[in-house]
Scaffold this active site. Structure first.
Site, PDB file in Angstrom:
ATOM      1  N   CYS A  92       0.796  -1.224   0.000  1.00 34.96           N
ATOM      2  CA  CYS A  92       0.000   0.000   0.000  1.00 34.96           C
ATOM      3  C   CYS A  92       0.842   1.296   0.000  1.00 34.96           C
ATOM      4  O   CYS A  92       1.383   1.654  -1.039  1.00 34.96           O
ATOM      5  CB  CYS A  92      -0.991  -0.042   1.151  1.00 34.96           C
ATOM      6  N   ARG A 132     -12.751   6.390   0.111  1.00 33.61           N
ATOM      7  CA  ARG A 132     -11.579   5.520   0.217  1.00 33.61           C
ATOM      8  C   ARG A 132     -11.981   4.129  -0.260  1.00 33.61           C
ATOM      9  O   ARG A 132     -13.148   3.741  -0.160  1.00 33.61           O
ATOM     10  CB  ARG A 132     -11.110   5.431   1.678  1.00 33.61           C
ATOM     11  N   HIS A 198      -3.242  -5.516   2.834  1.00 39.92           N
ATOM     12  CA  HIS A 198      -2.796  -5.644   4.217  1.00 39.92           C
ATOM     13  C   HIS A 198      -3.424  -6.926   4.754  1.00 39.92           C
ATOM     14  O   HIS A 198      -3.960  -7.734   4.008  1.00 39.92           O
ATOM     15  CB  HIS A 198      -3.346  -4.486   5.055  1.00 39.92           C
TER      16      HIS A 198
HETATM   17  N1  GLN Z   1      -2.072   6.791   2.682  1.00 49.47           N
HETATM   18  C1  GLN Z   1      -2.226   5.995   1.501  1.00 49.47           C
HETATM   19  C2  GLN Z   1      -3.615   6.066   0.911  1.00 49.47           C
HETATM   20  O1  GLN Z   1      -4.543   6.387   1.600  1.00 49.47           O
HETATM   21  C3  GLN Z   1      -1.834   4.555   1.809  1.00 49.47           C
HETATM   22  C4  GLN Z   1      -2.756   3.871   2.781  1.00 49.47           C
HETATM   23  C5  GLN Z   1      -2.292   2.538   3.272  1.00 49.47           C
HETATM   24  O2  GLN Z   1      -1.094   2.227   3.312  1.00 49.47           O
HETATM   25  N2  GLN Z   1      -3.226   1.720   3.728  1.00 49.47           N
HETATM   26  O3  GLN Z   1      -3.797   5.796  -0.257  1.00 49.47           O
END
Ligand code: GLN
Length: 242
Positions: A92, A132, A198
């Site tokens: 990520c 998101r 993850h």
């Molecule tokens: N901050 C980054 C995003 O929101 C990565 C997030 C993450 O590693 N889960 O895209």
């Protein structure tokens, strides 16, 4: 001895990413293979060239900002390592920073290393879907390993778009993956795997863990076979998610 480097564990470690190091370590330990894991922090003297596999986890934008500059100082050594065939896993936020750039939702741009041919952007103001990208993911691996399924959990605002010749890691069956549009998840370049998953991803995908270990062992020039392990528990975790 197989040598593993864990980059910026304090700043980049979301949703159990540290568990990936445990999975790599345990699967080496269970097979009696000698190994070490070193943490690499900001301004660290340790050199990536002294390792065979590196891992970098995900993070909030604030965590990524903290490491972005230090990471850029390591651009040449990380790129040389990957070009030479070193193995690596980037999750990520770490995946985004190994690409060309990451534009956050407040419009600021973090320069990436450009080792991976991809760039990441926040959704445009006209995009239908602004949220998101969050949830459990099932994908079909585009690697020559069995089983073909990959399971994990994603939570990112950035949408990653691969360059023309870049090879995705998997095809999304359920979830969003790289950008929620083209149906692909992650990227594989040489022995570097970038993924949004993850979870942690490796404990419940032992076939992917062993693939990374195989690649690292070959890069290290070690003559080692990965003996079969009793993966009943890992397989149950994988199947429960499917
Ligand atoms: N901050 C980054 C995003 O929101 C990565 C997030 C993450 O590693 N889960 O895209």
């Amino acid at each position: 001895m197989l040598k593993i480097a864990h980059l910026y564990p304090k700043q980049l470690n979301l949703y159990g990413d540290g568990g990936n190091i445990m999975a790599l370590s345990k699967r080496l330990e269970w097979r009696g293979i000698d190994f070490l894991v070193d943490q690499i922090d900001l301004d660290d003297e340790k050199k990536i060239a002294d390792y065979h596999l590196f891992f970098i986890g995900g993070g909030q934008d604030s965590g990524q900002e903290l490491v972005a500059f230090d990471l850029l100082k390591r651009k040449k050594e990380l790129s040389d390592f990957i070009e030479a065939g070193g193995a690596a896993l980037a999750i990520c936020g770490g995946y985004q920073l190994l690409g060309k750039s990451y534009e956050t939702s407040d419009g600021s741009i973090m320069q990436g290393l450009g080792i991976l041919d991809c760039e990441t952007r926040a959704p445009s103001s006209t995009a239908k879907f602004q949220d998101r990208l969050i949830g459990n993911v099932v994908a079909e691996l585009l690697l020559d390993i069995e089983p073909k399924t990959l399971v994990g959990f994603e939570n990112h605002s950035g949408r990653t778009y691969l360059g023309e010749g870049a090879k995705p890691l998997a095809k999304v069956i359920k979830g969003y993956g790289n950008n929620g549009e083209d149906g692909y998840e992650g990227l594989i370049y040489k022995n570097l795997i970038g993924t949004y998953l993850h979870g942690s991803v490796l404990p419940k995908n032992p076939h992917l863990t062993d693939e990374l270990l195989r690649r690292a062992i070959a890069f290290a020039g070690l003559e080692l076979e990965l003996k079969l392990l009793d993966d009943q528990i890992e397989t149950r975790a994988h199947e429960a998610l499917l």
